[in-house]
Scaffold this motif. Sequence first.
Motif, PDB file in Angstrom:
ATOM      1  N   PHE A 214       0.856  -1.184   0.000  1.00  0.00           N
ATOM      2  CA  PHE A 214       0.000   0.000   0.000  1.00  0.00           C
ATOM      3  C   PHE A 214       0.887   1.227   0.000  1.00  0.00           C
ATOM      4  CE2 PHE A 214      -2.103   3.359   2.586  1.00  0.00           C
ATOM      5  CZ  PHE A 214      -3.136   3.676   1.704  1.00  0.00           C
ATOM      6  N   SER A 215       0.695   2.088  -0.982  1.00  0.00           N
ATOM      7  CA  SER A 215       1.436   3.344  -1.073  1.00  0.00           C
ATOM      8  C   SER A 215       0.466   4.476  -0.793  1.00  0.00           C
ATOM      9  CB  SER A 215       2.063   3.499  -2.465  1.00  0.00           C
ATOM     10  OG  SER A 215       2.742   4.733  -2.573  1.00  0.00           O
ATOM     11  N   GLY A 216       0.642   5.142   0.349  1.00  0.00           N
ATOM     12  CA  GLY A 216      -0.323   6.132   0.796  1.00  0.00           C
ATOM     13  C   GLY A 216       0.165   7.555   0.640  1.00  0.00           C
ATOM     14  N   HIS A 217      -0.764   8.443   0.265  1.00  0.00           N
ATOM     15  CA  HIS A 217      -0.462   9.872   0.150  1.00  0.00           C
ATOM     16  C   HIS A 217      -1.455  10.697   0.959  1.00  0.00           C
ATOM     17  CE1 HIS A 217       0.844   8.103  -3.861  1.00  0.00           C
ATOM     18  NE2 HIS A 217       1.970   8.429  -3.255  1.00  0.00           N
ATOM     19  N   HIS A 218      -1.937  10.110   2.037  1.00  0.00           N
ATOM     20  CA  HIS A 218      -2.974  10.723   2.868  1.00  0.00           C
ATOM     21  C   HIS A 218      -2.339  11.393   4.089  1.00  0.00           C
ATOM     22  CE1 HIS A 218      -2.095   6.610   4.013  1.00  0.00           C
ATOM     23  NE2 HIS A 218      -2.311   6.986   5.262  1.00  0.00           N
ATOM     24  N   LEU A 219      -3.183  11.855   4.981  1.00  0.00           N
ATOM     25  CA  LEU A 219      -2.720  12.464   6.227  1.00  0.00           C
ATOM     26  C   LEU A 219      -2.896  11.465   7.367  1.00  0.00           C
ATOM     27  CD1 LEU A 219      -4.232  16.044   5.819  1.00  0.00           C
ATOM     28  CD2 LEU A 219      -1.950  15.239   5.161  1.00  0.00           C
ATOM     29  N   GLY A 220      -2.008  11.525   8.348  1.00  0.00           N
ATOM     30  CA  GLY A 220      -2.125  10.643   9.500  1.00  0.00           C
ATOM     31  C   GLY A 220      -1.641   9.238   9.212  1.00  0.00           C
TER      32      GLY A 220
END
Length: 295
Positions: A214-220
């Motif tokens: 999983f490659s995430g570009h979100h906050l937190g």
Amino acid sequence: MSKGFNFKYKAPKTVAEIGCNHKGDFEIAKELIDLAKECKADYAKFQKRNNKELLSKDQYEAPHPNPANSYGETYGAHREYLELTVEQHAELKKYCEQIGIGYATSVWDVTSAREIISLQPDYIKVPSACNNYYELLKVLRDEYQGGVHISFGMTTHHEEEEIVSFFEQTDQAKDRLVIYDCTSGYPVPFEDICMLEINRIYENFGHRVAEIGFSGHHLGIAVDIAAYTLGGRWIERHFTKDRTWKGTDHAASLEPTGLKKLVRDLHAAYKSLTYKPTEILPIEEVQRKKLKFRN
């Protein structure tokens, strides 16, 4: 995860995606490796581009679309400012090995792929923007023996199938290919993460590739724990020392405190994701004797 999928949890792998957050400064790149190591990340990952190969003349000479984040008068000059040489990458890999953290790099073009292959890292990543660049994929498939990690951001289901099938043509998907659920945006609002896509990816490819990430570009960091619980073993997050630094990726990056908590929480989740080996655990026996209602 997918209904009926026989899944065994493995310890999470956390990737600190430094990318170009070093601002073109080699010493900052090394400092970010140190910080990633202090946070107990498994890998520090960078990017490599040959900008004149990757960009058209018009793209190279155009102004940066967001001048406040630009390090040059043109987009090409901006990208060149942020680029580290293959010799510098070799030094960063050596430094990673010295302090005990993995080194990896995303490549955007054929020249960069061959340069990074010469360093023989554990794996090389293909960003979502390039996952349909088959000349690049062929070089990684046929001229490199390590892991190939590919993000599926802004990718149709048909394109996903074509990518996996391309590696299956030479019987290399099952052992070498890691595919990442991803939404391409900076930052991504929670409603656009669409985390249950991991279930779909497992249903279609879980038995055909080495692992899922999983490659995430979100906050937190809460969403990353959900991704791991659904089966995304490789958790990749952009990483910076200061989210207010100049540049487009910093706002969607974790600072050291956030990355340290993410690694901690991922490993806590890993320890918790088991079935009870007995109906009543030893830790429960004392409480059962003391608190359980007696008929």
